[in-house]
Design an enzyme around this catalytic site. Structure first.
Site, mmCIF file in Angstrom:
data_model
loop_
_atom_site.group_PDB
_atom_site.id
_atom_site.type_symbol
_atom_site.label_atom_id
_atom_site.label_comp_id
_atom_site.label_asym_id
_atom_site.label_seq_id
_atom_site.Cartn_x
_atom_site.Cartn_y
_atom_site.Cartn_z
ATOM 1 N N ASP A 151 -4.001 2.414 -5.011
ATOM 2 C CA ASP A 151 -2.642 2.364 -4.454
ATOM 3 C C ASP A 151 -2.344 1.102 -3.659
ATOM 4 O O ASP A 151 -1.435 1.089 -2.851
ATOM 5 C CB ASP A 151 -2.376 3.613 -3.608
ATOM 6 N N GLU A 152 -3.128 0.038 -3.866
ATOM 7 C CA GLU A 152 -2.822 -1.185 -3.119
ATOM 8 C C GLU A 152 -2.972 -2.435 -3.961
ATOM 9 O O GLU A 152 -3.768 -2.478 -4.904
ATOM 10 C CB GLU A 152 -3.671 -1.284 -1.848
ATOM 11 N N ASP A 188 0.855 -1.197 0.000
ATOM 12 C CA ASP A 188 0.000 0.000 0.000
ATOM 13 C C ASP A 188 0.887 1.243 0.000
ATOM 14 O O ASP A 188 1.724 1.426 0.889
ATOM 15 C CB ASP A 188 -0.902 -0.032 1.243
HETATM 16 P P1 TTP Z 1 -5.246 5.255 1.210
HETATM 17 O O1 TTP Z 1 -4.255 4.168 0.895
HETATM 18 O O2 TTP Z 1 -6.351 4.948 2.147
HETATM 19 O O3 TTP Z 1 -4.483 6.504 1.835
HETATM 20 P P2 TTP Z 1 -3.052 7.100 1.546
HETATM 21 O O4 TTP Z 1 -2.287 6.280 0.548
HETATM 22 O O5 TTP Z 1 -3.204 8.533 1.173
HETATM 23 O O6 TTP Z 1 -2.369 7.048 2.962
HETATM 24 P P3 TTP Z 1 -1.717 5.806 3.715
HETATM 25 O O7 TTP Z 1 -0.262 6.151 3.825
HETATM 26 O O8 TTP Z 1 -2.380 5.764 5.045
HETATM 27 O O9 TTP Z 1 -1.961 4.584 2.894
HETATM 28 O O10 TTP Z 1 -5.875 5.811 -0.104
HETATM 29 C C1 TTP Z 1 -5.156 5.950 -1.330
HETATM 30 C C2 TTP Z 1 -5.515 7.240 -2.022
HETATM 31 O O11 TTP Z 1 -6.921 7.288 -2.256
HETATM 32 C C3 TTP Z 1 -5.196 8.488 -1.252
HETATM 33 O O12 TTP Z 1 -3.860 8.939 -1.472
HETATM 34 C C4 TTP Z 1 -6.216 9.474 -1.733
HETATM 35 C C5 TTP Z 1 -7.406 8.633 -2.112
HETATM 36 N N1 TTP Z 1 -8.454 8.736 -1.074
HETATM 37 C C6 TTP Z 1 -9.432 9.701 -1.205
HETATM 38 O O13 TTP Z 1 -9.450 10.445 -2.204
HETATM 39 N N2 TTP Z 1 -10.386 9.830 -0.221
HETATM 40 C C7 TTP Z 1 -10.398 9.021 0.891
HETATM 41 O O14 TTP Z 1 -11.267 9.170 1.779
HETATM 42 C C8 TTP Z 1 -9.362 8.012 1.017
HETATM 43 C C9 TTP Z 1 -9.325 7.117 2.234
HETATM 44 C C10 TTP Z 1 -8.423 7.924 0.016
HETATM 45 MG MG MG Z 2 -2.110 4.181 0.750
#
Ligand code: TTP
Ligand code: MG
Length: 362
Positions: free
Chosen positions: A107-108, A9
């Protein structure tokens, strides 16, 4: 048999891309989301980097609130196209580490390396290689969880962010989970948590200490699922496409309605080729082939054929489509649209490349 499943992720993904493109933002709080309009803006935070999280900012927080907490932050609007492109580059790298690859979000992704590594030490070495390759080629960081099940790998990747690697060996599952809040289990959100809390289930350890039958009695099917997750019982496979995906299809409307067979045939060929590109890339096999046809005046028909087992064969699909099409050949009306749908999908690297001869009699 021990399984080695990776959940990868990206860290603060949208923000990480912006910082990579604008190094002057490094070390400052960066927030991606709606325009804060000096505190009067509407909309929410998409994500923010870890510097901004120190001020209590997080995804889905109203942007006005974020601005009040962190007025000196750098606020940027999201650029979906750019993030999608980077996401694809990352996925292309991840995919090279195993045939068992499943992208699950922007992103995962999951990777299964059960047949590639012998132990968790080797698995961790590969995780380090993945991190390095993504850092070197794309200049962003990724966190990786390695565990014997998909759900544990996902919980693990979140344990040590950013740029972390967390390994959960089978004998350490209990210790790893027992003190975590139940919301760390994917699928338990703010709403369902209340329900569990009321019955005294707050920590994952509370789930482990509750007999399965009691969990089912109290919480039904969902209770059974989270009991399994908490006990390391989750045998879901790592697939190349979303488990929810039920079919792959494409259709085309003619520029002008037609009854010219060659034109119709060439449309079917185009559509079939397009679908098979994706079918082959993702190593999907199918059992059901469906023709869709729409005449001028919008009457629409579908006709299907289901085979005795899964195949992956472009020519065969075209033959079936033409067979199904024959039923309509005497129709006096012109055709407006044609489509092909393949369903009853199965992910298999061994999708049978069946010969046409085999099917000549079917
Ligand atoms: P996530 O993997 O949940 O968050 P992240 O990558 O920003 O942070 P982390 O380091 O905790 O993994 O989500 C991936 C992307 O999806 C994030 O960069 C932006 C988008 N997103 C939104 O637009 N709205 C949201 O509520 C969430 C949770 C994510
Ligand atoms: Mg992420």
């Amino acid at each position: 048999m021990n399984r080695f499943i990776f959940h990868c992720d990206l860290d603060c993904f949208f923000a990480a891309v912006e910082i990579k493109d604008n190094p002057q933002y490094k070390g400052k709080p960066v927030i991606i989301g709606a325009d804060p309009k000096e505190g009067t803006g509407r909309g929410v935070v998409s994500t923010c980097n870890y510097e901004a999280r120190k001020f209590g900012l997080h995804s889905a927080m109203p942007i006005s609130q974020a601005y009040r907490r962190c007025p000196h932050g750098i606020y940027l609007r999201p650029d979906g196209k750019k993030y999608y492109k980077i996401s694809k580059e990352v996925m292309d790298i991840l995919e090279t580490y195993s045939n068992d690859f499943q992208r699950v979000g922007v992103d995962e992704a999951y990777l299964e390396l059960t047949e590639i590594v012998k132990n968790y030490e080797e698995a961790e070495e590969i995780a380090k290689k993945i991190q390095k390759e993504i850092q070197d080629k794309i200049s962003i960081t990724i966190s990786i969880g390695i565990a014997p099940t998909k759900s544990l790998a996902k919980i693990a990747s979140d344990e040590n962010k950013p740029n972390g690697i967390t390994v959960v060996k089978p004998e350490k599952i209990h210790n790893f989970l027992k003190d975590m809040d139940i919301t760390r289990i994917p699928g338990i959100g703010k709403k369902s948590k209340v329900y569990y809390y009321k019955k005294g289930i707050r920590k994952i350890g509370d789930i482990i200490n509750t007999p399965l039958l009691k969990m089912i009695e109290l919480f039904g099917k969902h209770g059974k699922w989270i009991w399994n997750v908490a006990n390391g019982l989750d045998n879901r496979k790592v697939k190349e496409f979303h488990e929810e995906r039920k079919s792959i299809s494409a259709e085309r409307t003619f520029f002008t309605d037609t009854d010219n067979f060659n034109e119709i045939l060439s449309k079917f060929e185009d559509i079939n080729k397009k679908i098979h590109k994706s079918i082959i890339k993702h190593q999907i096999a199918y059992k059901t082939i469906t023709l869709k046809i729409r005449f001028e005046g919008f009457q629409t028909y579908t006709r299907s054929k289901t085979l005795p087992f899964h195949i992956q064969n472009e020519k065969y699909v075209l033959n079936i489509i033409l067979q199904l099409f024959r039923e309509f050949s005497n129709n006096k009306k012109k055709i407006r649209l044609v489509g092909i749908k393949l369903s009853n999908l199965e992910r298999t690297p061994k999708a049978r490349q069946t010969s046409l001869i085999y099917y000549a009699s079917t």
